[in-house]
Write a protein that holds these residues in place. Structure first.
Motif, PDB file in Angstrom:
ATOM      1  N   SER A   1       0.636  -1.049   0.215  1.00  0.00           N
ATOM      2  CA  SER A   1       0.631  -0.254  -0.122  1.00  0.00           C
ATOM      3  C   SER A   1       0.531   0.731   0.094  1.00  0.00           C
ATOM      4  CB  SER A   1      -0.906   0.107   1.084  1.00  0.00           C
ATOM      5  OG  SER A   1      -1.168  -1.348   0.616  1.00  0.00           O
ATOM      6  N   LEU A   2       1.863   1.428   1.092  1.00  0.00           N
ATOM      7  CA  LEU A   2       2.958   2.054   0.851  1.00  0.00           C
ATOM      8  C   LEU A   2       3.385   2.552  -0.641  1.00  0.00           C
ATOM      9  CD1 LEU A   2       3.871   2.026   4.584  1.00  0.00           C
ATOM     10  CD2 LEU A   2       2.590   3.691   3.300  1.00  0.00           C
ATOM     11  N   GLY A   3       3.891   1.435  -1.472  1.00  0.00           N
ATOM     12  CA  GLY A   3       5.277   1.550  -2.502  1.00  0.00           C
ATOM     13  C   GLY A   3       5.854   1.530  -2.067  1.00  0.00           C
ATOM     14  N   VAL A   4       6.069   0.440  -1.309  1.00  0.00           N
ATOM     15  CA  VAL A   4       7.867   0.319  -1.253  1.00  0.00           C
ATOM     16  C   VAL A   4       8.475  -1.315  -1.654  1.00  0.00           C
ATOM     17  CG1 VAL A   4       9.094  -0.911   1.184  1.00  0.00           C
ATOM     18  CG2 VAL A   4       7.354   0.417   1.599  1.00  0.00           C
ATOM     19  N   PRO A   5       9.724  -0.851  -2.392  1.00  0.00           N
ATOM     20  CA  PRO A   5      10.175  -2.314  -3.056  1.00  0.00           C
ATOM     21  C   PRO A   5       9.973  -3.291  -2.681  1.00  0.00           C
ATOM     22  CG  PRO A   5      11.550  -0.089  -3.478  1.00  0.00           C
ATOM     23  CD  PRO A   5      10.355   0.263  -1.769  1.00  0.00           C
TER      24      PRO A   5
END
Length: 89
Positions: free
Chosen positions: A45-49
């Protein structure tokens, strides 16, 4: 005519998530749904790789968020992501 009553509380989706709230990730604002997240789901959801670690910043202290844990998002949380740190020396 029967109408479903509405309340001031936002309805939650099937994952227990409610209204959109703003959090910060790596110095940038991001809007995600309020509610309980397993950490791998939160990373998405946070776009963390993929493969990165996620930490919550609380009063200037970094709190690691292991993939085996969960947290409840209320809004206003601050996160940082980074490549995993090696434990071997």
């Amino acid at each position: 005519m029967a109408e479903q009553a509405t309340t001031t509380q936002e309805k939650e989706d099937e994952h227990g998530h409610g209204a959109l709230v703003e959090v910060e990730i790596d110095g940038k604002p991001r809007r995600i749904r309020r509610g309980r997240y397993e950490i791998p789901e939160l990373k998405i959801s946070l776009g963390v790789p993929p493969g990165y670690d996620l930490e919550l910043v609380v009063n200037g202290e970094f709190k690691p968020l292991p993939d085996s844990s969960h947290m409840v998002i209320h809004g206003g949380e601050v996160f940082v992501s980074h490549v995993p740190r090696g434990g071997n020396s």
